[in-house]
Design an enzyme around this catalytic site. Structure first.
Site, short mmCIF file in Angstrom:
data_model
loop_
_atom_site.label_atom_id
_atom_site.label_comp_id
_atom_site.label_asym_id
_atom_site.label_seq_id
_atom_site.Cartn_x
_atom_site.Cartn_y
_atom_site.Cartn_z
N GLY A 33 0.79 -1.23 0.00
CA GLY A 33 0.00 0.00 0.00
C GLY A 33 0.83 1.29 0.00
O GLY A 33 1.86 1.41 -0.66
N ILE A 34 0.35 2.25 0.77
CA ILE A 34 0.98 3.58 0.82
C ILE A 34 2.41 3.48 1.33
O ILE A 34 3.32 4.12 0.79
CB ILE A 34 0.12 4.51 1.71
CG1 ILE A 34 -1.22 4.80 1.03
CG2 ILE A 34 0.87 5.81 2.01
CD1 ILE A 34 -2.23 5.53 1.91
N ASP B 148 7.39 -4.18 8.70
CA ASP B 148 6.00 -4.60 8.59
C ASP B 148 5.74 -5.83 9.45
O ASP B 148 6.65 -6.61 9.74
CB ASP B 148 5.64 -4.92 7.13
CG ASP B 148 4.15 -4.76 6.86
OD1 ASP B 148 3.76 -3.75 6.25
OD2 ASP B 148 3.37 -5.64 7.27
N ASP C 26 5.88 -5.92 15.07
CA ASP C 26 4.49 -5.69 15.45
C ASP C 26 4.50 -4.40 16.25
O ASP C 26 4.93 -4.37 17.41
CB ASP C 26 3.96 -6.86 16.29
CG ASP C 26 2.49 -6.64 16.68
OD1 ASP C 26 1.98 -5.51 16.52
OD2 ASP C 26 1.86 -7.61 17.16
N VAL C 27 4.03 -3.32 15.63
CA VAL C 27 4.13 -2.00 16.28
C VAL C 27 3.29 -1.90 17.55
O VAL C 27 3.49 -1.00 18.35
CB VAL C 27 3.78 -0.84 15.32
CG1 VAL C 27 4.76 -0.76 14.16
CG2 VAL C 27 2.34 -0.92 14.84
N ASN D 209 3.08 4.77 9.69
CA ASN D 209 2.08 4.48 8.64
C ASN D 209 1.29 3.20 8.93
O ASN D 209 0.16 3.05 8.47
CB ASN D 209 2.85 4.38 7.31
CG ASN D 209 2.02 3.81 6.19
OD1 ASN D 209 1.21 4.52 5.59
ND2 ASN D 209 2.18 2.52 5.89
N TYR E 263 -11.77 2.96 13.76
CA TYR E 263 -10.74 3.48 12.84
C TYR E 263 -10.66 5.01 12.91
O TYR E 263 -9.57 5.57 13.06
CB TYR E 263 -11.06 3.03 11.41
CG TYR E 263 -10.07 3.56 10.40
CD1 TYR E 263 -8.78 3.02 10.30
CD2 TYR E 263 -10.39 4.63 9.56
CE1 TYR E 263 -7.87 3.52 9.38
CE2 TYR E 263 -9.48 5.14 8.65
CZ TYR E 263 -8.23 4.58 8.56
OH TYR E 263 -7.31 5.08 7.66
N LYS F 274 -7.56 7.42 14.10
CA LYS F 274 -6.90 8.38 13.19
C LYS F 274 -7.01 9.82 13.71
O LYS F 274 -6.18 10.67 13.40
CB LYS F 274 -7.51 8.24 11.78
CG LYS F 274 -7.12 6.94 11.09
CD LYS F 274 -5.66 6.95 10.68
CE LYS F 274 -4.97 5.65 10.83
NZ LYS F 274 -3.54 5.69 10.45
N VAL G 83 -7.25 6.68 -0.89
CA VAL G 83 -6.15 6.34 -1.79
C VAL G 83 -6.35 4.95 -2.38
O VAL G 83 -6.61 3.99 -1.64
CB VAL G 83 -4.81 6.37 -1.03
CG1 VAL G 83 -3.65 6.11 -1.98
CG2 VAL G 83 -4.62 7.69 -0.30
N1 LIG Z 1 -5.66 3.84 1.59
C1 LIG Z 1 -6.43 4.84 1.99
O1 LIG Z 1 -7.46 5.17 1.37
C2 LIG Z 1 -6.06 5.63 3.23
C3 LIG Z 1 -6.73 6.84 3.46
C4 LIG Z 1 -6.40 7.58 4.58
C5 LIG Z 1 -5.42 7.12 5.45
N2 LIG Z 1 -4.81 5.93 5.20
C6 LIG Z 1 -3.79 5.50 6.15
O2 LIG Z 1 -2.57 5.28 5.45
C7 LIG Z 1 -1.84 4.22 6.05
C8 LIG Z 1 -1.56 3.14 5.03
O3 LIG Z 1 -2.76 2.75 4.41
P1 LIG Z 1 -2.81 1.58 3.36
O4 LIG Z 1 -3.98 1.84 2.48
O5 LIG Z 1 -1.48 1.38 2.73
O6 LIG Z 1 -3.15 0.37 4.35
P2 LIG Z 1 -2.90 -1.20 4.23
O7 LIG Z 1 -3.91 -1.82 5.12
O8 LIG Z 1 -2.86 -1.62 2.79
O9 LIG Z 1 -1.44 -1.40 4.81
C9 LIG Z 1 -1.20 -1.34 6.18
C10 LIG Z 1 0.13 -2.00 6.46
O10 LIG Z 1 0.33 -1.98 7.87
C11 LIG Z 1 0.80 -3.24 8.26
N3 LIG Z 1 0.48 -3.51 9.66
C12 LIG Z 1 -0.75 -3.77 10.19
N4 LIG Z 1 -0.64 -4.02 11.49
C13 LIG Z 1 0.67 -3.91 11.80
C14 LIG Z 1 1.41 -4.07 13.00
N5 LIG Z 1 0.81 -4.42 14.15
N6 LIG Z 1 2.74 -3.87 12.98
C15 LIG Z 1 3.36 -3.54 11.81
N7 LIG Z 1 2.72 -3.38 10.65
C16 LIG Z 1 1.38 -3.57 10.64
C17 LIG Z 1 0.12 -4.22 7.33
O11 LIG Z 1 0.81 -5.49 7.31
C18 LIG Z 1 0.16 -3.47 6.02
O12 LIG Z 1 1.35 -3.73 5.32
C19 LIG Z 1 -2.68 3.76 7.23
O13 LIG Z 1 -2.26 4.42 8.38
C20 LIG Z 1 -4.09 4.20 6.86
O14 LIG Z 1 -4.88 4.40 8.00
C21 LIG Z 1 -5.11 5.17 4.12
#
Ligand SMILES: NC(=O)c1ccc[n+]([C@@H]2O[C@H](COP(=O)([O-])OP(=O)(O)OC[C@H]3O[C@@H](n4cnc5c(N)ncnc54)[C@H](O)[C@@H]3O)[C@@H](O)[C@H]2O)c1
Length: 275
Positions: free
Chosen positions: A37-38, A57, A83-84, A110, A178, A182, A211
Site C-alpha cells: 500500500g501507501i 511490517d 508488530d508495532v 504508517n 478506525y 486516526k 487512496v
Molecule cells: N488507503 C487509503 O485510502 C487511506 C486513506 C487515509 C489514510 N490511510 C492511512 O494510510 C496508512 C496506510 O494505508 P494503506 O492503504 O497502505 O493500508 P494497508 O492496510 O494496505 O497497509 C497497512 C500495512 O500496515 C501493516 N500492519 C498492520 N498491522 C501492523 C502491526 N501491528 N505492525 C506492523 N505493521 C502492521 C500491514 O501489514 C500493512 O502492510 C494507514 O495508516 C491508513 O490508516 C489510508
C-alpha cells in the site's frame, strides 16, 4: 523599472544553506507498515531519492520482497519484521536499525489496521476489535516515536510523520474505531511536536483522502460507490494514488522543512479543503 529587474541579490549569503536543501539523500527512513500500500510506495520513492529505506511490517512475507524490489533497481533497503503494537518488538526493530546504521533520521508512522477492517455499527464493534485497532493505530505510533526519540535528540535532527485520514474530519459511519484512532494522530502530532521541537525534531501529520492502493479491491470498507462519491467531493476529481503522498512526505523529511512542525496537512485533492 523594466520587467526582469532583479530586486534581490542574486545569491542571498545570509540565507542558511538548509533553507534550500530539498535532499533526502543518505537519510535513514523508517516506514512502518511498508510491506504494501501507501507505505510500500513511500519506501520505494525515498530509496529512489537516495535514502536508506527501512521496510518494517508485521508481514515479513511482504517486507522482504519490497526490500528486494528496491535493491533490484540499485536502492538501499533493510526489511524488518515488527508488530508495532508491542513495545518489545518496536524496541528490537529500532535497535536493529541503530546497530546497522547508527541513526534513524525519519520515522513515518504508517502502519495501521485499515484495509482488512470491517465497517460495522459502533455498538456492534467487539471490544477486542476496538482494542486491537487502538493497540496498532495509536499505541504503535507512540511506541515507535518513543523508541526513536533518543537517537534523534542526540543528533539534534529528526522527522516524525503520523498518518491520519480525511475520514476524521467528515466523520464516517460504521467506522468508529478506525476514525477515533486516526483522530488521535492529530492530537499526538500537536503535543509531541511541542516536546521534541527544542531538540531539532519536527512532528507532522499527513491526512490522505481515499487512496487507491494495490490492495484497493480488498479494502472492505471502500465500495466502488463510496470511492466515486469521495472523488466527486474533491476539487481535483480523480482517483488518489499512493504516489500523490510522496511529495509531501519527502518535503517534510528535508532540511528545508525544518521549521514546519505540529501541522496536519491534507493531501486529498481538496476533499476537505473547507475544514
Ligand atoms: N488507503 C487509503 O485510502 C487511506 C486513506 C487515509 C489514510 N490511510 C492511512 O494510510 C496508512 C496506510 O494505508 P494503506 O492503504 O497502505 O493500508 P494497508 O492496510 O494496505 O497497509 C497497512 C500495512 O500496515 C501493516 N500492519 C498492520 N498491522 C501492523 C502491526 N501491528 N505492525 C506492523 N505493521 C502492521 C500491514 O501489514 C500493512 O502492510 C494507514 O495508516 C491508513 O490508516 C489510508
Amino acid at each position: 523599472m523594466s520587467i526582469g529587474t532583479v530586486l534581490h541579490p542574486p545569491l542571498a549569503s545570509n540565507v542558511p544553506a538548509e533553507a534550500r536543501d530539498f535532499s533526502v539523500k543518505d537519510r535513514i527512513v523508517l516506514v512502518t507498515g511498508s510491506g504494501q500500500g501507501i507505505g510500500r510506495e513511500l519506501v520505494q520513492q525515498f530509496a529512489a531519492a537516495g535514502s536508506v529505506a527501512i521496510v518494517a511490517d508485521l508481514s515479513a512475507a511482504n517486507a522482504g520482497p519490497v526490500a528486494t524490489e528496491i535493491r533490484a533497481v540499485g536502492g538501499r533497503a533493510l526489511p524488518l519484521e515488527v508488530d508495532v503494537s508491542k513495545k518489545e518488538s518496536v524496541d528490537s526493530m529500532v535497535a536493529a536499525v541503530l546497530a546497522e546504521f547508527g541513526r534513524i533520521d525519519v520515522l513515518i508512522n504508517n502502519a495501521a489496521i485499515f484495509s482488512n477492517l470491517k465497517k460495522r455499527p459502533f455498538d456492534e464493534i467487539p471490544p477486542d476489535e476496538w482494542q486491537r485497532v487502538m493497540d496498532v493505530n495509536v499505541n504503535g505510533a507512540f511506541f515507535c516515536a518513543s523508541a526513536v526519540a533518543k537517537s534523534m535528540r542526540d543528533r539534534h535532527f529528526g522527522r516524525i510523520m503520523n498518518i491520519s485520514s480525511a475520514s476524521v474530519h467528515r466523520g464516517t459511519k460504521n467506522y468508529l474505531h478506525y476514525v477515533t484512532s486516526k483522530s488521535a494522530m492529530i492530537g499526538m502530532t500537536n503535543s509531541l511536536a511541542r516536546e521534541v521541537g527544542p531538540h531539532g525534531i519536527t512532528v507532522n501529520c499527513i491526512r490522505p483522502g481515499t487512496v487507491a492502493t494495490e490492495v484497493a479491491e480488498r479494502v472492505a470498507s471502500l465500495t466502488p460507490e463510496i470511492r466515486q462519491r469521495n472523488i466527486d467531493l474533491q476539487c481535483i476529481p480523480r482517483t488518489i494514488v499512493p504516489s500523490d503522498l510522496v511529495g509531501l512526505a519527502m518535503f517534510l523529511a528535508t532540511p528545508a522543512a525544518s521549521f514546519i512542525t505540529g501541522q496536519t496537512i491534507a493531501c486529498d485533492g481538496g476533499y476537505t479543503h473547507s475544514f
